[in-house]
Design a protein around this motif. Structure first.
Motif, PDB file in Angstrom:
ATOM      1  N   VAL A   1       0.805  -1.297   0.012  1.00 31.97           N
ATOM      2  CA  VAL A   1       0.059  -0.049  -0.093  1.00 31.97           C
ATOM      3  C   VAL A   1       0.800   1.224   0.043  1.00 31.97           C
ATOM      4  O   VAL A   1       0.465   2.180  -0.819  1.00 31.97           O
ATOM      5  CB  VAL A   1      -0.891  -0.221   1.280  1.00 31.97           C
ATOM      6  CG1 VAL A   1      -1.953   1.309   1.370  1.00 31.97           C
ATOM      7  CG2 VAL A   1      -1.967  -1.112   1.288  1.00 31.97           C
ATOM      8  N   TRP A   2       2.058   1.352   0.903  1.00 34.72           N
ATOM      9  CA  TRP A   2       2.846   2.336   0.986  1.00 34.72           C
ATOM     10  C   TRP A   2       3.552   2.713  -0.545  1.00 34.72           C
ATOM     11  O   TRP A   2       3.906   3.729  -0.879  1.00 34.72           O
ATOM     12  CB  TRP A   2       3.985   2.094   1.881  1.00 34.72           C
ATOM     13  CG  TRP A   2       5.122   3.175   2.104  1.00 34.72           C
ATOM     14  CD1 TRP A   2       4.939   4.377   2.398  1.00 34.72           C
ATOM     15  CD2 TRP A   2       6.289   3.079   1.250  1.00 34.72           C
ATOM     16  NE1 TRP A   2       6.200   5.110   2.152  1.00 34.72           N
ATOM     17  CE2 TRP A   2       6.919   4.251   1.484  1.00 34.72           C
ATOM     18  CE3 TRP A   2       6.890   1.887   0.679  1.00 34.72           C
ATOM     19  CZ2 TRP A   2       8.369   4.284   1.058  1.00 34.72           C
ATOM     20  CZ3 TRP A   2       8.249   1.929   0.213  1.00 34.72           C
ATOM     21  CH2 TRP A   2       8.769   3.273   0.549  1.00 34.72           C
ATOM     22  N   HIS A   3       3.987   1.686  -0.942  1.00 33.17           N
ATOM     23  CA  HIS A   3       4.733   1.544  -2.471  1.00 33.17           C
ATOM     24  C   HIS A   3       4.168   2.113  -3.417  1.00 33.17           C
ATOM     25  O   HIS A   3       4.227   2.990  -4.235  1.00 33.17           O
ATOM     26  CB  HIS A   3       5.187   0.159  -2.793  1.00 33.17           C
ATOM     27  CG  HIS A   3       6.313   0.621  -3.939  1.00 33.17           C
ATOM     28  ND1 HIS A   3       5.691   0.099  -5.217  1.00 33.17           N
ATOM     29  CD2 HIS A   3       7.499   1.025  -4.179  1.00 33.17           C
ATOM     30  CE1 HIS A   3       6.661   0.314  -6.240  1.00 33.17           C
ATOM     31  NE2 HIS A   3       7.675   0.741  -5.586  1.00 33.17           N
ATOM     32  N   SER A   4       2.535   1.709  -3.441  1.00 27.94           N
ATOM     33  CA  SER A   4       1.491   2.113  -4.533  1.00 27.94           C
ATOM     34  C   SER A   4       1.331   3.670  -4.290  1.00 27.94           C
ATOM     35  O   SER A   4       1.350   4.416  -5.150  1.00 27.94           O
ATOM     36  CB  SER A   4       0.338   1.466  -4.154  1.00 27.94           C
ATOM     37  OG  SER A   4      -0.668   1.907  -5.101  1.00 27.94           O
ATOM     38  N   ALA A   5       1.338   4.244  -3.075  1.00 27.82           N
ATOM     39  CA  ALA A   5       1.069   5.607  -2.660  1.00 27.82           C
ATOM     40  C   ALA A   5       2.335   6.144  -3.141  1.00 27.82           C
ATOM     41  O   ALA A   5       2.276   7.710  -3.593  1.00 27.82           O
ATOM     42  CB  ALA A   5       0.970   5.851  -1.100  1.00 27.82           C
ATOM     43  N   THR A   6       3.533   5.977  -2.948  1.00 29.77           N
ATOM     44  CA  THR A   6       4.867   6.679  -3.504  1.00 29.77           C
ATOM     45  C   THR A   6       4.812   6.912  -4.996  1.00 29.77           C
ATOM     46  O   THR A   6       5.341   7.854  -5.424  1.00 29.77           O
ATOM     47  CB  THR A   6       5.882   5.951  -2.893  1.00 29.77           C
ATOM     48  OG1 THR A   6       6.137   4.778  -3.653  1.00 29.77           O
ATOM     49  CG2 THR A   6       6.029   5.939  -1.518  1.00 29.77           C
TER      50      THR A   6
ATOM     51  N   SER B   1       0.150  12.654  -7.790  1.00 31.27           N
ATOM     52  CA  SER B   1      -1.088  13.941  -7.736  1.00 31.27           C
ATOM     53  C   SER B   1      -2.286  12.978  -7.696  1.00 31.27           C
ATOM     54  O   SER B   1      -2.342  11.640  -8.107  1.00 31.27           O
ATOM     55  CB  SER B   1      -1.275  14.717  -8.933  1.00 31.27           C
ATOM     56  OG  SER B   1      -1.540  13.912 -10.106  1.00 31.27           O
ATOM     57  N   PRO B   2      -3.597  13.482  -7.312  1.00 28.43           N
ATOM     58  CA  PRO B   2      -4.897  12.650  -6.937  1.00 28.43           C
ATOM     59  C   PRO B   2      -5.382  12.296  -8.342  1.00 28.43           C
ATOM     60  O   PRO B   2      -5.989  11.210  -8.442  1.00 28.43           O
ATOM     61  CB  PRO B   2      -5.684  13.992  -6.722  1.00 28.43           C
ATOM     62  CG  PRO B   2      -4.853  14.776  -5.739  1.00 28.43           C
ATOM     63  CD  PRO B   2      -3.710  14.834  -6.594  1.00 28.43           C
ATOM     64  N   ASP B   3      -4.907  12.748  -9.722  1.00 29.42           N
ATOM     65  CA  ASP B   3      -5.486  12.419 -10.799  1.00 29.42           C
ATOM     66  C   ASP B   3      -4.609  11.483 -11.644  1.00 29.42           C
ATOM     67  O   ASP B   3      -4.669  11.032 -12.572  1.00 29.42           O
ATOM     68  CB  ASP B   3      -5.388  13.702 -11.931  1.00 29.42           C
ATOM     69  CG  ASP B   3      -6.286  14.688 -11.585  1.00 29.42           C
ATOM     70  OD1 ASP B   3      -7.323  14.193 -10.976  1.00 29.42           O
ATOM     71  OD2 ASP B   3      -6.217  15.804 -11.687  1.00 29.42           O
ATOM     72  N   THR B   4      -3.587  10.871 -10.726  1.00 31.03           N
ATOM     73  CA  THR B   4      -2.658   9.783 -11.308  1.00 31.03           C
ATOM     74  C   THR B   4      -3.250   8.438 -10.879  1.00 31.03           C
ATOM     75  O   THR B   4      -3.564   8.178  -9.651  1.00 31.03           O
ATOM     76  CB  THR B   4      -0.961  10.073 -10.470  1.00 31.03           C
ATOM     77  OG1 THR B   4      -0.625  11.228 -11.135  1.00 31.03           O
ATOM     78  CG2 THR B   4      -0.353   8.690 -11.026  1.00 31.03           C
ATOM     79  N   PHE B   5      -3.366   7.589 -11.839  1.00 31.39           N
ATOM     80  CA  PHE B   5      -3.817   6.164 -11.798  1.00 31.39           C
ATOM     81  C   PHE B   5      -2.562   5.296 -11.470  1.00 31.39           C
ATOM     82  O   PHE B   5      -1.538   5.409 -12.066  1.00 31.39           O
ATOM     83  CB  PHE B   5      -4.354   5.834 -12.904  1.00 31.39           C
ATOM     84  CG  PHE B   5      -5.972   6.309 -13.136  1.00 31.39           C
ATOM     85  CD1 PHE B   5      -6.777   5.604 -12.741  1.00 31.39           C
ATOM     86  CD2 PHE B   5      -6.200   7.688 -13.762  1.00 31.39           C
ATOM     87  CE1 PHE B   5      -8.024   6.144 -13.151  1.00 31.39           C
ATOM     88  CE2 PHE B   5      -7.001   7.976 -13.833  1.00 31.39           C
ATOM     89  CZ  PHE B   5      -8.355   7.670 -13.713  1.00 31.39           C
ATOM     90  N   VAL B   6      -2.635   4.420 -10.365  1.00 27.74           N
ATOM     91  CA  VAL B   6      -1.652   3.541 -10.234  1.00 27.74           C
ATOM     92  C   VAL B   6      -2.196   1.967 -10.212  1.00 27.74           C
ATOM     93  O   VAL B   6      -2.988   1.616  -9.359  1.00 27.74           O
ATOM     94  CB  VAL B   6      -0.851   3.700  -8.931  1.00 27.74           C
ATOM     95  CG1 VAL B   6       0.340   2.735  -8.718  1.00 27.74           C
ATOM     96  CG2 VAL B   6      -0.269   5.266  -8.707  1.00 27.74           C
TER      97      VAL B   6
ATOM     98  N   ASP C   1      -7.165   1.625  -4.630  1.00 27.69           N
ATOM     99  CA  ASP C   1      -8.337   2.525  -4.025  1.00 27.69           C
ATOM    100  C   ASP C   1      -9.480   2.256  -4.703  1.00 27.69           C
ATOM    101  O   ASP C   1     -10.511   3.215  -4.238  1.00 27.69           O
ATOM    102  CB  ASP C   1      -7.769   4.024  -4.125  1.00 27.69           C
ATOM    103  CG  ASP C   1      -7.695   4.546  -5.528  1.00 27.69           C
ATOM    104  OD1 ASP C   1      -7.975   3.876  -6.396  1.00 27.69           O
ATOM    105  OD2 ASP C   1      -7.288   5.568  -5.801  1.00 27.69           O
ATOM    106  N   GLY C   2      -9.561   1.492  -5.588  1.00 31.70           N
ATOM    107  CA  GLY C   2     -10.770   0.952  -6.228  1.00 31.70           C
ATOM    108  C   GLY C   2     -11.086   1.543  -7.683  1.00 31.70           C
ATOM    109  O   GLY C   2     -12.284   1.104  -8.146  1.00 31.70           O
TER     110      GLY C   2
END
Length: 267
Positions: free
Chosen positions: A76-81, A85-90, A235-236
């Motif tokens: 989860v942490w690595h995905s967040a890094t 920006s909020p508009d970035t899809f990971v 995040d869905g």
């Protein structure tokens, strides 16, 4: 059918070969030392070998769960890094994929815990039980574990680090793609030439698989498909939302085709 049979035979052959190699590489010194022999020790410790087997099996799942519980926040942490920006899809591997490396480390941890339990229960008889177990297996298990610890530890670290770096990141300005075997590639949306979709694909076996897939095609001739990509972010947000964002940012329109042919899609 034949492929499954051949696969099972190969597994049996590999396991048998591995056992033969381990017995040659890590012979049990107790086989030649003076002291009680296997048949003398069997009546006393046969039941303990059964207890050890079922104990390891019982501990396997909780030990795997323990390792997985440690990996989950890391994923989860690595995905967040990766999200700048909020508009970035990971889109990266889901936490469930990390059960496999956790599974192998769980095997090792369960054996450590079981040894501790046996020492507590057998006390001064533990050394004699170890002699029996080594003779029963025909190998020095202590030496074997000493080799397995760094091998599994290094393998676990390499696999987890590689898995963490399999992703597709779609920021407002570019696509970042890191495949299983390779380094990260960055593509500005201006280098995206087509976004193609089909409701089905043909597997290499020739079987038709009904599942909507998408393929991104780039100016340099490379492509990326969603064949193995998770269908949702952590995040869905869905795959369809990702494609809509890519189309909007690139100015392209989605191209529909009946089916993807075998070998047409790349990871």
């Amino acid at each position: 059918m034949w492929a499954e049979v051949i696969g099972q035979l190969l597994v049996v052959a590999v396991v048998s070969l591995a056992m033969w190699w381990m017995r040659r590489k890590f012979p049990a010194p107790e086989l030649t030392d003076n002291g009680p022999k296997l048949e003398e020790l069997r009546p006393k410790y046969q039941i303990w070998s059964v207890i050890t087997l079922f104990g390891n099996m019982a501990l396997w799942i909780p030990m795997t769960a323990l390792v997985f519980a440690g990996l989950y926040p890391l994923v989860v942490w690595h995905s967040a890094t990766l999200r700048d920006s909020p508009d970035t899809f990971v889109f990266c591997l889901q936490p469930i994929h990390y059960l496999m490396p956790a599974f192998f480390v769980g095997i090792l941890l369960s054996s450590f815990v079981m040894v501790g339990i046996l020492k507590l229960l057998l006390r001064e008889r533990f050394a004699e039980f170890g002699r029996f177990d080594n003779q029963r297996m025909g190998m020095n298990q202590g030496r074997l574990v000493g080799v397995l610890i760094p091998v599994i530890g290094i393998g676990f670290t390499v696999v987890v680090l590689r898995m963490l770096n399999i992703y597709l990141v779609a920021s407002p300005t570019e696509l970042r793609i890191n495949r299983p075997f390779g380094l990260e590639r960055r593509y500005p949306y201006s280098e995206l030439t087509a976004v193609v979709t089909a409701p089905a694909s043909i597997a290499r076996s020739g079987k038709r698989v009904q599942h909507r897939l998408y393929q991104l095609q780039f100016q340099d001739g490379t492509s990326y498909s969603t064949l193995f990509m998770p269908s949702r972010e952590l995040d869905g947000r869905s795959e369809e939302m990702l494609i809509d964002a890519i189309l909007e940012r690139s100015g392209l329109t989605l191209q529909e085709q009946p089916v993807f042919k075998a070998g047409e899609l790349e990871f």
